[in-house]
Scaffold this motif. Structure first.
Motif, PDB file in Angstrom:
ATOM      1  N   ILE A   1       0.817  -1.218   0.000  1.00  9.19           N
ATOM      2  CA  ILE A   1       0.000   0.000   0.000  1.00  9.19           C
ATOM      3  C   ILE A   1       0.849   1.266   0.000  1.00  9.19           C
ATOM      4  O   ILE A   1       0.325   2.361  -0.235  1.00  9.19           O
ATOM      5  CB  ILE A   1      -0.980   0.023   1.190  1.00  9.19           C
ATOM      6  N   LYS A   2       2.158   1.139   0.219  1.00  8.71           N
ATOM      7  CA  LYS A   2       3.045   2.295   0.160  1.00  8.71           C
ATOM      8  C   LYS A   2       3.713   2.443  -1.201  1.00  8.71           C
ATOM      9  O   LYS A   2       4.517   3.341  -1.408  1.00  8.71           O
ATOM     10  CB  LYS A   2       4.113   2.188   1.256  1.00  8.71           C
ATOM     11  N   GLY A   3       3.381   1.544  -2.132  1.00  9.79           N
ATOM     12  CA  GLY A   3       3.893   1.653  -3.489  1.00  9.79           C
ATOM     13  C   GLY A   3       5.214   0.960  -3.734  1.00  9.79           C
ATOM     14  O   GLY A   3       5.817   1.125  -4.802  1.00  9.79           O
ATOM     15  N   SER A   4       5.688   0.166  -2.774  1.00 12.01           N
ATOM     16  CA  SER A   4       6.916  -0.599  -2.963  1.00 12.01           C
ATOM     17  C   SER A   4       6.576  -2.033  -3.364  1.00 12.01           C
ATOM     18  O   SER A   4       5.538  -2.562  -2.957  1.00 12.01           O
ATOM     19  CB  SER A   4       7.744  -0.618  -1.678  1.00 12.01           C
ATOM     20  N   VAL A   5       7.444  -2.662  -4.150  1.00 15.00           N
ATOM     21  CA  VAL A   5       7.193  -4.032  -4.588  1.00 15.00           C
ATOM     22  C   VAL A   5       7.278  -4.982  -3.401  1.00 15.00           C
ATOM     23  O   VAL A   5       8.263  -4.994  -2.663  1.00 15.00           O
ATOM     24  CB  VAL A   5       8.199  -4.451  -5.675  1.00 15.00           C
ATOM     25  N   ALA A   6       6.233  -5.779  -3.214  1.00 12.40           N
ATOM     26  CA  ALA A   6       6.201  -6.776  -2.141  1.00 12.40           C
ATOM     27  C   ALA A   6       6.379  -8.185  -2.684  1.00 12.40           C
ATOM     28  O   ALA A   6       6.944  -9.048  -2.020  1.00 12.40           O
ATOM     29  CB  ALA A   6       4.887  -6.685  -1.363  1.00 12.40           C
ATOM     30  N   VAL A   7       5.878  -8.423  -3.904  1.00 11.75           N
ATOM     31  CA  VAL A   7       5.921  -9.754  -4.520  1.00 11.75           C
ATOM     32  C   VAL A   7       6.338  -9.597  -5.971  1.00 11.75           C
ATOM     33  O   VAL A   7       5.904  -8.654  -6.652  1.00 11.75           O
ATOM     34  CB  VAL A   7       4.539 -10.450  -4.442  1.00 11.75           C
ATOM     35  N   ILE A   8       7.166 -10.490  -6.459  1.00 11.73           N
ATOM     36  CA  ILE A   8       7.539 -10.529  -7.872  1.00 11.73           C
ATOM     37  C   ILE A   8       7.223 -11.917  -8.417  1.00 11.73           C
ATOM     38  O   ILE A   8       7.536 -12.922  -7.784  1.00 11.73           O
ATOM     39  CB  ILE A   8       9.031 -10.201  -8.080  1.00 11.73           C
ATOM     40  N   ARG A   9       6.585 -11.948  -9.586  1.00 16.78           N
ATOM     41  CA  ARG A   9       6.294 -13.205 -10.254  1.00 16.78           C
ATOM     42  C   ARG A   9       6.835 -13.161 -11.684  1.00 16.78           C
ATOM     43  O   ARG A   9       6.818 -12.120 -12.334  1.00 16.78           O
ATOM     44  CB  ARG A   9       4.786 -13.485 -10.265  1.00 16.78           C
ATOM     45  N   PHE A  10       7.286 -14.301 -12.164  1.00 19.14           N
ATOM     46  CA  PHE A  10       7.857 -14.423 -13.503  1.00 19.14           C
ATOM     47  C   PHE A  10       6.896 -15.234 -14.359  1.00 19.14           C
ATOM     48  O   PHE A  10       6.565 -16.373 -14.026  1.00 19.14           O
ATOM     49  CB  PHE A  10       9.230 -15.106 -13.428  1.00 19.14           C
ATOM     50  N   ASN A  11       6.428 -14.645 -15.457  1.00 18.59           N
ATOM     51  CA  ASN A  11       5.431 -15.277 -16.321  1.00 18.59           C
ATOM     52  C   ASN A  11       5.970 -15.422 -17.732  1.00 18.59           C
ATOM     53  O   ASN A  11       6.555 -14.487 -18.281  1.00 18.59           O
ATOM     54  CB  ASN A  11       4.141 -14.456 -16.361  1.00 18.59           C
ATOM     55  N   MET A  12       5.721 -16.592 -18.331  1.00 19.77           N
ATOM     56  CA  MET A  12       6.172 -16.841 -19.698  1.00 19.77           C
ATOM     57  C   MET A  12       5.030 -16.830 -20.705  1.00 19.77           C
ATOM     58  O   MET A  12       5.263 -16.848 -21.907  1.00 19.77           O
ATOM     59  CB  MET A  12       6.892 -18.194 -19.773  1.00 19.77           C
ATOM     60  N   ASN A  13       3.790 -16.823 -20.232  1.00 18.63           N
ATOM     61  CA  ASN A  13       2.669 -16.819 -21.162  1.00 18.63           C
ATOM     62  C   ASN A  13       1.466 -16.110 -20.542  1.00 18.63           C
ATOM     63  O   ASN A  13       1.496 -15.717 -19.368  1.00 18.63           O
ATOM     64  CB  ASN A  13       2.296 -18.251 -21.582  1.00 18.63           C
ATOM     65  N   TYR A  14       0.414 -15.958 -21.340  1.00 25.46           N
ATOM     66  CA  TYR A  14      -0.757 -15.204 -20.909  1.00 25.46           C
ATOM     67  C   TYR A  14      -1.451 -15.880 -19.726  1.00 25.46           C
ATOM     68  O   TYR A  14      -1.924 -15.207 -18.807  1.00 25.46           O
ATOM     69  CB  TYR A  14      -1.717 -15.061 -22.085  1.00 25.46           C
ATOM     70  N   HIS A  15      -1.507 -17.191 -19.733  1.00 31.67           N
ATOM     71  CA  HIS A  15      -2.162 -17.923 -18.640  1.00 31.67           C
ATOM     72  C   HIS A  15      -1.449 -17.664 -17.318  1.00 31.67           C
ATOM     73  O   HIS A  15      -2.092 -17.441 -16.280  1.00 31.67           O
ATOM     74  CB  HIS A  15      -2.195 -19.413 -18.951  1.00 31.67           C
ATOM     75  N   GLU A  16      -0.124 -17.684 -17.337  1.00 29.07           N
ATOM     76  CA  GLU A  16       0.630 -17.416 -16.113  1.00 29.07           C
ATOM     77  C   GLU A  16       0.439 -15.973 -15.669  1.00 29.07           C
ATOM     78  O   GLU A  16       0.399 -15.686 -14.468  1.00 29.07           O
ATOM     79  CB  GLU A  16       2.113 -17.720 -16.341  1.00 29.07           C
ATOM     80  N   PHE A  17       0.318 -15.055 -16.629  1.00 31.67           N
ATOM     81  CA  PHE A  17       0.045 -13.659 -16.282  1.00 31.67           C
ATOM     82  C   PHE A  17      -1.295 -13.526 -15.562  1.00 31.67           C
ATOM     83  O   PHE A  17      -1.409 -12.815 -14.551  1.00 31.67           O
ATOM     84  CB  PHE A  17       0.061 -12.795 -17.546  1.00 31.67           C
ATOM     85  N   THR A  18      -2.324 -14.219 -16.055  1.00 35.80           N
ATOM     86  CA  THR A  18      -3.633 -14.131 -15.391  1.00 35.80           C
ATOM     87  C   THR A  18      -3.585 -14.761 -14.003  1.00 35.80           C
ATOM     88  O   THR A  18      -4.311 -14.326 -13.098  1.00 35.80           O
ATOM     89  CB  THR A  18      -4.740 -14.792 -16.238  1.00 35.80           C
ATOM     90  N   ASP A  19      -2.735 -15.762 -13.805  1.00 36.53           N
ATOM     91  CA  ASP A  19      -2.547 -16.320 -12.465  1.00 36.53           C
ATOM     92  C   ASP A  19      -2.001 -15.255 -11.514  1.00 36.53           C
ATOM     93  O   ASP A  19      -2.412 -15.167 -10.349  1.00 36.53           O
ATOM     94  CB  ASP A  19      -1.591 -17.514 -12.506  1.00 36.53           C
ATOM     95  N   THR A  20      -1.064 -14.447 -12.013  1.00 31.03           N
ATOM     96  CA  THR A  20      -0.507 -13.367 -11.197  1.00 31.03           C
ATOM     97  C   THR A  20      -1.577 -12.318 -10.895  1.00 31.03           C
ATOM     98  O   THR A  20      -1.619 -11.758  -9.795  1.00 31.03           O
ATOM     99  CB  THR A  20       0.694 -12.723 -11.905  1.00 31.03           C
ATOM    100  N   CYS A  21      -2.459 -12.069 -11.855  1.00 22.29           N
ATOM    101  CA  CYS A  21      -3.583 -11.149 -11.607  1.00 22.29           C
ATOM    102  C   CYS A  21      -4.451 -11.688 -10.470  1.00 22.29           C
ATOM    103  O   CYS A  21      -4.967 -10.909  -9.649  1.00 22.29           O
ATOM    104  CB  CYS A  21      -4.421 -10.987 -12.871  1.00 22.29           C
ATOM    105  N   GLY A  22      -4.612 -13.010 -10.411  1.00 20.06           N
ATOM    106  CA  GLY A  22      -5.377 -13.621  -9.326  1.00 20.06           C
ATOM    107  C   GLY A  22      -4.722 -13.411  -7.972  1.00 20.06           C
ATOM    108  O   GLY A  22      -5.408 -13.189  -6.964  1.00 20.06           O
ATOM    109  N   ILE A  23      -3.382 -13.478  -7.937  1.00 21.41           N
ATOM    110  CA  ILE A  23      -2.654 -13.193  -6.698  1.00 21.41           C
ATOM    111  C   ILE A  23      -2.897 -11.749  -6.273  1.00 21.41           C
ATOM    112  O   ILE A  23      -3.128 -11.449  -5.097  1.00 21.41           O
ATOM    113  CB  ILE A  23      -1.146 -13.463  -6.883  1.00 21.41           C
ATOM    114  N   TYR A  24      -2.869 -10.855  -7.245  1.00 20.28           N
ATOM    115  CA  TYR A  24      -3.137  -9.439  -6.967  1.00 20.28           C
ATOM    116  C   TYR A  24      -4.550  -9.257  -6.402  1.00 20.28           C
ATOM    117  O   TYR A  24      -4.769  -8.517  -5.433  1.00 20.28           O
ATOM    118  CB  TYR A  24      -2.967  -8.627  -8.250  1.00 20.28           C
TER     119      TYR A  24
END
Length: 326
Positions: free
Chosen positions: A218-241
């Protein structure tokens, strides 16, 4: 007391240099003579770049990549170019040590048309990104008020696209027949969202890429980093968000007091007004919404204000014939 606190569960910080390096080494196959293109956001969507870009470049160079073979692209989309001072503040020493290209959506000489989507968007993207052996997209995930989510695939398109192509995609946000915003275009919604589905179609046309996605606290600093190789993995990261920042309630309120979230979410009026879409969903019809934002850069795009003249139907007609963004 009828006050309701719509709290979020801030993500727990979970980043280590060892995890960062291990993920890069596993997912990114590079040779010493390879050319690397790294696409990053502008000052409106920061991602603790001053910390993590050196981690990235040091990893590449430790594997034999020469600094001269690393090029950064700032994905402005239609946003104005930053000053050198703003860029130094956003990216730290990386801005001084590597080749940085400021994308200009009006420079059609730098663009290449690679196809057209089923919804009619001309996929016009800067052609120099296709010369690289590897592409890395590095930016923060966020809810986007009509594309569903910001970050990830949006760093190439609209981030490095031509202005008219961007507008062709973005105007899908408006249902011109009904004379209103398209009901499928909502924060956190990808399926049934014409803008998001158009972006997915564009993503399928693009070269392979590694997406490094940051989830901010909530202070604008990165708390979690995820590495995605395709669109499906990107949407998984959106779910984490979503698990941290999506709030669901059926309750509507007479009065809602909201903030855009501080800098850079409220850097200008255009960025600030996006919060209206999220906050308004909690307000009863004819209720009151109070939204606070600093807007240190003013409106952000003066043409934005030119839209609001004439009747509601005249505004819709104006956008249909000459869409100008936001």
């Amino acid at each position: 007391d009828n006050t309701v606190d719509l709290s979020v569960s801030e993500p727990v910080e979970d980043i280590s240099r060892e995890y960062f390096e291990r993920s890069l080494n596993k997912l990114l196959n590079i040779e010493p003579d390879h050319s690397i293109g790294i696409i990053i956001s502008d000052k409106t969507r920061l991602c603790s770049y001053e910390i993590y870009l050196p981690w990235l470049t040091e990893n590449l160079e430790s594997r034999g990549v020469k600094p001269g073979n690393i090029t950064f692209y700032i994905a402005y989309g239609t946003h104005p170019r930053q000053t050198d001072e703003e860029s130094l503040k956003a990216y730290g020493k990386t801005f001084l040590e590597y080749n940085i290209i400021h994308h200009d959506c009006n420079d059609m000489e730098s663009m290449l048309l690679i196809g057209k989507t089923s919804r009619g968007t001309d996929v016009t993207i800067r052609k120099d990104i296709f010369k690289h052996d590897s592409l890395i997209l590095f930016g923060a995930i966020s809810h986007h008020y009509f594309a569903g989510y910001g970050g990830g695939r949006k760093l190439i398109f609209p981030g490095l696209a031509g202005r008219e192509a961007i507008y062709q995609n973005h105007k899908l946000f408006i249902d011109f027949n009904a004379g209103r915003l398209n009901q499928g275009c909502q924060s956190g919604k990808l399926t049934g969202n014409p803008v998001a589905e158009d972006l997915k179609e564009i993503d399928d046309m693009l070269p392979d890429k590694l997406i490094i996605s940051g989830i901010l606290n909530i202070k604008g600093s990165v708390a979690v980093i995820r590495f995605n190789m395709n669109y499906h993995e990107f949407t998984d990261t959106c779910g984490i968000y979503d698990r941290s920042y999506r709030c669901r309630t059926e309750e509507k309120f007479d009065t809602v007091i909201a903030s855009a979230g501080g800098y850079p979410k409220d850097i200008n009026f255009i960025q600030t007004h996006k919060s209206l879409h999220n906050a308004a969903s909690f307000v009863k019809d004819n209720g009151t919404l109070i939204l606070l934002g600093e807007c240190r850069d003013g409106v952000g795009n003066l043409s934005f204000m030119d839209i609001f003249s004439g009747s509601e139907q005249e505004i819709v007609n104006k956008l249909k014939t000459n869409y100008s963004g936001n």
